[in-house]
Design a protein around this motif. Structure first.
Motif, PDB file in Angstrom:
ATOM      1  N   LYS A 453      -0.543 -14.002  50.677  1.00 52.37           N
ATOM      2  CA  LYS A 453      -0.714 -12.570  50.398  1.00 52.37           C
ATOM      3  C   LYS A 453      -0.948 -11.699  51.630  1.00 52.37           C
ATOM      4  CE  LYS A 453      -1.792 -11.680  45.769  1.00 52.37           C
ATOM      5  NZ  LYS A 453      -2.660 -11.074  44.812  1.00 52.37           N
ATOM      6  N   TYR A 454      -1.893 -12.114  52.496  1.00 47.17           N
ATOM      7  CA  TYR A 454      -2.205 -11.297  53.667  1.00 47.17           C
ATOM      8  C   TYR A 454      -2.275 -12.170  54.913  1.00 47.17           C
ATOM      9  CZ  TYR A 454      -3.940  -8.225  49.971  1.00 47.17           C
ATOM     10  OH  TYR A 454      -4.043  -7.462  48.844  1.00 47.17           O
ATOM     11  N   VAL A 455      -1.947 -11.560  56.042  1.00 48.26           N
ATOM     12  CA  VAL A 455      -2.306 -12.199  57.309  1.00 48.26           C
ATOM     13  C   VAL A 455      -3.155 -11.202  58.091  1.00 48.26           C
ATOM     14  CG1 VAL A 455      -0.145 -11.536  58.521  1.00 48.26           C
ATOM     15  CG2 VAL A 455      -1.513 -13.447  59.367  1.00 48.26           C
ATOM     16  N   LEU A 456      -4.243 -11.700  58.631  1.00 48.33           N
ATOM     17  CA  LEU A 456      -5.164 -10.863  59.399  1.00 48.33           C
ATOM     18  C   LEU A 456      -5.011 -11.217  60.871  1.00 48.33           C
ATOM     19  CD1 LEU A 456      -7.575  -8.798  59.019  1.00 48.33           C
ATOM     20  CD2 LEU A 456      -9.073 -10.776  59.367  1.00 48.33           C
ATOM     21  N   ALA A 457      -4.653 -10.230  61.661  1.00 46.75           N
ATOM     22  CA  ALA A 457      -4.538 -10.431  63.111  1.00 46.75           C
ATOM     23  C   ALA A 457      -5.860 -10.051  63.758  1.00 46.75           C
ATOM     24  CB  ALA A 457      -3.424  -9.546  63.662  1.00 46.75           C
ATOM     25  N   MET A 458      -6.336 -10.873  64.677  1.00 43.76           N
ATOM     26  CA  MET A 458      -7.552 -10.534  65.413  1.00 43.76           C
ATOM     27  C   MET A 458      -7.171 -10.225  66.851  1.00 43.76           C
ATOM     28  SD  MET A 458      -9.837 -13.295  63.422  1.00 43.76           S
ATOM     29  CE  MET A 458      -8.379 -13.921  62.606  1.00 43.76           C
ATOM     30  N   ASP A 459      -7.235  -8.941  67.181  1.00 45.73           N
ATOM     31  CA  ASP A 459      -6.701  -8.457  68.453  1.00 45.73           C
ATOM     32  C   ASP A 459      -7.785  -8.346  69.517  1.00 45.73           C
ATOM     33  OD1 ASP A 459      -4.364  -8.231  66.998  1.00 45.73           O
ATOM     34  OD2 ASP A 459      -4.662  -6.088  66.585  1.00 45.73           O
ATOM     35  N   LYS A 460      -7.380  -8.646  70.742  1.00 47.94           N
ATOM     36  CA  LYS A 460      -8.336  -8.673  71.855  1.00 47.94           C
ATOM     37  C   LYS A 460      -8.571  -7.294  72.451  1.00 47.94           C
ATOM     38  CE  LYS A 460      -8.602 -13.118  71.706  1.00 47.94           C
ATOM     39  NZ  LYS A 460      -9.796 -13.664  71.070  1.00 47.94           N
ATOM     40  N   ILE A 461      -7.535  -6.487  72.423  1.00 52.65           N
ATOM     41  CA  ILE A 461      -7.612  -5.213  73.127  1.00 52.65           C
ATOM     42  C   ILE A 461      -7.348  -4.101  72.122  1.00 52.65           C
ATOM     43  CG2 ILE A 461      -6.584  -3.820  74.983  1.00 52.65           C
ATOM     44  CD1 ILE A 461      -5.793  -6.583  76.261  1.00 52.65           C
ATOM     45  N   THR A 462      -8.165  -3.058  72.156  1.00 59.39           N
ATOM     46  CA  THR A 462      -8.040  -2.004  71.165  1.00 59.39           C
ATOM     47  C   THR A 462      -7.434  -0.738  71.741  1.00 59.39           C
ATOM     48  OG1 THR A 462     -10.003  -2.897  70.145  1.00 59.39           O
ATOM     49  CG2 THR A 462      -9.303  -0.737  69.411  1.00 59.39           C
ATOM     50  N   LYS A 463      -7.775  -0.467  72.995  1.00 58.41           N
ATOM     51  CA  LYS A 463      -7.273   0.719  73.702  1.00 58.41           C
ATOM     52  C   LYS A 463      -7.365   1.971  72.862  1.00 58.41           C
ATOM     53  CE  LYS A 463      -4.368  -1.347  77.192  1.00 58.41           C
ATOM     54  NZ  LYS A 463      -3.040  -1.872  77.437  1.00 58.41           N
ATOM     55  N   ASP A 464      -6.235   2.479  72.369  1.00 57.28           N
ATOM     56  CA  ASP A 464      -6.229   3.800  71.750  1.00 57.28           C
ATOM     57  C   ASP A 464      -6.243   3.767  70.224  1.00 57.28           C
ATOM     58  OD1 ASP A 464      -3.829   2.627  71.469  1.00 57.28           O
ATOM     59  OD2 ASP A 464      -2.659   4.181  72.459  1.00 57.28           O
ATOM     60  N   ARG A 465      -6.626   2.639  69.611  1.00 57.57           N
ATOM     61  CA  ARG A 465      -6.596   2.597  68.142  1.00 57.57           C
ATOM     62  C   ARG A 465      -7.695   3.436  67.512  1.00 57.57           C
ATOM     63  NH1 ARG A 465      -1.961   1.739  65.962  1.00 57.57           N
ATOM     64  NH2 ARG A 465      -2.728   1.049  63.945  1.00 57.57           N
ATOM     65  N   TYR A 466      -8.841   3.531  68.210  1.00 55.98           N
ATOM     66  CA  TYR A 466      -9.982   4.239  67.618  1.00 55.98           C
ATOM     67  C   TYR A 466     -10.489   5.325  68.559  1.00 55.98           C
ATOM     68  CZ  TYR A 466      -9.796  -0.153  65.057  1.00 55.98           C
ATOM     69  OH  TYR A 466      -9.360  -1.226  64.342  1.00 55.98           O
ATOM     70  N   LEU A 467     -11.403   6.144  68.060  1.00 50.38           N
ATOM     71  CA  LEU A 467     -12.044   7.150  68.899  1.00 50.38           C
ATOM     72  C   LEU A 467     -12.704   6.459  70.089  1.00 50.38           C
ATOM     73  CD1 LEU A 467     -13.865   9.294  66.182  1.00 50.38           C
ATOM     74  CD2 LEU A 467     -11.881   9.974  67.566  1.00 50.38           C
ATOM     75  N   PRO A 468     -12.635   7.056  71.273  1.00 53.20           N
ATOM     76  CA  PRO A 468     -13.254   6.421  72.444  1.00 53.20           C
ATOM     77  C   PRO A 468     -14.774   6.343  72.294  1.00 53.20           C
ATOM     78  CG  PRO A 468     -12.410   8.604  72.997  1.00 53.20           C
ATOM     79  CD  PRO A 468     -11.950   8.312  71.608  1.00 53.20           C
ATOM     80  N   THR A 469     -15.357   5.271  72.784  1.00 51.77           N
ATOM     81  CA  THR A 469     -16.807   5.067  72.705  1.00 51.77           C
ATOM     82  C   THR A 469     -17.335   4.616  74.059  1.00 51.77           C
ATOM     83  OG1 THR A 469     -16.331   2.842  71.886  1.00 51.77           O
ATOM     84  CG2 THR A 469     -16.866   4.500  70.234  1.00 51.77           C
ATOM     85  N   GLY A 470     -16.973   5.329  75.120  1.00 45.74           N
ATOM     86  CA  GLY A 470     -17.400   4.921  76.445  1.00 45.74           C
ATOM     87  C   GLY A 470     -16.571   3.748  76.928  1.00 45.74           C
ATOM     88  N   PRO A 471     -17.050   3.085  77.988  1.00 45.66           N
ATOM     89  CA  PRO A 471     -16.252   2.012  78.592  1.00 45.66           C
ATOM     90  C   PRO A 471     -15.979   0.857  77.632  1.00 45.66           C
ATOM     91  CG  PRO A 471     -18.047   2.637  80.039  1.00 45.66           C
ATOM     92  CD  PRO A 471     -18.281   3.345  78.735  1.00 45.66           C
TER      93      PRO A 471
END
Ligand code: K7E
Ligand code: CUA
Length: 654
Positions: A453-471
């Motif tokens: 039904k689903y595959v869940l990917a666990m990603d190492k780098i997020t970069k621009d996916r979310y609002l920035p939260t500092g370094p």
């Protein structure tokens, strides 16, 4: 049921509207239709539950986080190897022993691979195991309480990465060492590494009640044992470990451990190992390791010490281990649901190698060997090869399987999931991941019966996916619907720590087993107080024990005097509630540890050493009722040498 039908109808009519209003985009995988469709697929309406539990490791957080799928909602963070002040894990007297090791109290670890217990190769929902990578340990989580109940230390190991990877009936969990070292530990110069450093593969027996014991260790050549998976079905009885650094280098491994064109999969016949043990073909080695066990009747953990392990040496045990040559520094090794195919991901290779278990057995029988390493036969690569996946992806790491004979492999460098057909090896689909996927998980995807039904990917780098939260930006998970021919991205969500692997299980396997309260009459904590009439404060020299109870919305006692500066004070707090979801907190001003968070029917203990005279307040830290803010009390602390009598009360101000 009705609700679901209604929902499906709504979604269906909604889709029709969208399709008709979006002419020209017939496959519906892009644009507004795609996003609306995706949102509908992950929406779980109030009154309904998620379909799957997903258990994600926290990597450097040391914990396990529990999510619902497909919604991606975080349900709980289970403290495992790291202290957790929110739940007093590692701070209260009851759970401190859980983090004891032969090195002392270790408040942190790096947790990589959650693994559900299995029956007949199918996740059964009894326990979740997970490895501690840095200070080698395996933990067991009870899935009725979602609490860590056991942690066993792995001796002779130095980096417990290829772990725990259960056998198909949870006979064993395994622990392969990433770093080889001299065994037993002694000073051997790094320049003398070759032949003198060894790697231990440990088999930890899991009893019917879940308790773990180290059954035996296999002393292997000084390679790095990276990952593992146990056989299933026909290959039950074997475990497959990837190894890299067959060059046996101790320095600059990024260069020196990438020289050999081929490294190995070590195939271990653990049923034969059992036979060798029964026949007395082992030697006993002195060592030290601890086992910590949390008993949910006493609500307390205890530590046991062990001093011996049974060692098997492959050179003395013919047939125990074989090496399968595998292109260049393989990382993951995964066995398909049929148990026939062993998939190796050579993270520096362009293609993926699949070995056949049947061919492996035949090659062993016909002695098709091409080499020997430290007494272990190396099988001829062509003799075991089932096929090659020519994916054109780069940096394959891990593979999971669906219910329809397809495999899904994560590719770190090209940041994608590639779907391919088991048996024909043809590539069927590919989906980009944002960004740099490590592990991936399909519910039941490493078992004999994937839910798919689903595959869940666990990603190492997020970069621009979310609002920035500092370094520091969070790692990210991405959920794909794999029910159709093409993978479809339907959700991404930030994770706790850096998940390496995960396990998923149908929610209905766990829901009915989930504990709601601890029965107060079953509480065997030595300092439990089962009725408000029995509360007391007792002095024995400098040790003062305060027997407290909680019930909405007060503590008993809530006025305490006679405690002196420098006393060793133990607050034994019993939560008398017997209703689901009514914990109480307990926090003392200036306490040097944490709060307590006490579940209904449970007793927990906070240690406190008062440092000055005066009045010290305490209160409940969990919003438990309309009068939660009234749930508070006072302790009078007298001077060190005073002769004050202990007094306690609730509801009277005498
Ligand atoms: Cu590939 Cu530790 Cu399983 Cu990370 S490991 S990704
Ligand atoms: Cu008890 Cu808030």
């Amino acid at each position: 049921m009705k609700l679901q039908l209604l929902r499906k109808m709504i979604i269906f009519s909604f889709s029709i509207i969208l399709i008709t209003s979006c002419a020209g985009d017939k496959n519906g995988s892009k644009g507004p239709l795609g996003s609306a469709g995706a949102a509908q697929k992950v929406y779980v309406a109030p009154g309904e539950y998620d379909e799957f539990y997903a258990f994600l490791s926290g990597g450097f957080s040391g914990q396990v986080s529990v999510y619902g799928l497909p919604s991606g909602r975080l349900l709980k963070v289970i403290p495992v190897f790291s202290v957790d002040a929110e739940k007093a894990y590692g701070f209260n007297e009851e759970t401190k022993p859980m983090l004891e090791t032969t090195h002392g109290f270790v408040p942190w670890d790096d947790a990589h691979h959650p693994q559900l217990s299995q029956t007949d190769g199918i996740p059964d929902g009894r326990w979740l195991f997970i490895n501690g990578n840095n200070t080698p340990r395996i933990a067991r989580i009870d899935l009725t309480t979602f609490e860590t109940v056991e942690i066993i230390e792995i001796p002779n190991s130095s980096g417990n990465h290829s772990s725990p990877f259960t056998t198909q009936n949870t006979d064993y969990v395994v622990a392969g060492t990433r770093f080889s070292v001299p065994i037993p530990q002694q000073v051997v110069a790094m320049t003398d590494y070759v032949g003198k450093y060894k790697g231990a593969l440990s088999y930890i027996k899991v009893d019917k009640d879940g308790r773990m014991n180290i059954a035996f260790q296999i002393l292997m050549p000084g390679f790095d044992y990276d990952l593992a998976h146990s056989g299933k079905g026909p290959s039950d009885g074997w475990t497959f470990f990837t190894c890299y650094n067959t060059e046996e280098s101790s320095t600059l491994l990024e260069v020196n451990a990438s020289k050999n064109d081929k490294d190995y999969i070590a195939a271990v016949n653990w049923k034969l190992a059992e036979q060798y043990i029964a026949d007395g073909k082992f030697e006993e080695m002195n060592t030290k390791y601890l086992r910590n066990f949390y008993d949910d009747k006493t609500h307390s953990a205890t530590t046991e010490k062990f001093e011996k392990v049974k060692i098997l040496r492959p050179e003395n045990c013919p047939g125990l281990v074989y090496f399968l040559p595998t292109p260049k520094s393989p990382h993951g090794v995964d066995v398909d649901p049929s148990g026939e195919y062993i998939v190796a991901a050579g993270k520096l290779a362009a293609e993926m190698t699949v070995h056949s278990f049947t061919k492996m057995l035949a090659a062993i029988k016909e002695e098709k060997f091409e080499d020997e390493k430290y007494g272990i036969s190396v099988l001829n690569m062509d003799a075991t090869l089932a096929g090659v996946v020519k994916s054109t992806g780069l940096g394959p790491l891990h593979t999971e399987f669906d219910a329809d004979g397809n495999a899904y492999t994560s590719f770190f460098i090209t940041s994608e999931i590639i779907k391919w057909k088991v048996g024909t090896w043809e590539v069927l689909d590919r989906a980009p991941c944002y960004y740099s996927i490590g592990h991936l998980m399909i519910p039941g995807g490493d078992s004999r019966k994937p839910w798919g039904k689903y595959v869940l990917a666990m990603d190492k780098i997020t970069k621009d996916r979310y609002l920035p939260t500092g370094p520091e930006v969070n790692q990210s998970a991405q959920l794909f619907d794999i029910s159709g021919d093409k993978m479809e991205l339907i959700l991404d969500f930030p994770t706790v720590g850096e998940p390496h692997y995960a396990q998923g299980i149908a929610a209905d396997v766990l829901i009915s087993k989930s504990k709601q309260i601890y029965k107060i009459e079953e509480n065997q904590h030595p300092y439990a107080t089962k009725s408000e009439n029995d509360v007391k404060v007792v002095r024995d020299g400098n040790v003062v024990r305060v027997f407290l109870t909680t019930i909405r919305s007060h503590f008993a006692p809530d006025n305490i005097s006679g405690i002196r500066v420098g006393d060793d004070v133990y607050f034994h707090v019993t939560n008398l509630e017997q209703d689901y979801d009514v914990p109480h907190g307990f926090a003392v001003m200036g306490a040097l540890n944490s709060e307590l968070l006490i579940m209904p029917g449970q007793t927990e203990t906070l240690y406190w050493k008062p440092q000055y005279q005066g009045i010290v307040p305490f209160y409940c830290s969990d919003f438990c009722s309309a009068l939660h803010q009234e749930m508070q009390g006072y302790i009078m602390v007298s001077p060190k040498d005073s002769k004050t009598e202990l007094k306690w009360s609730v509801g009277t101000s005498e």
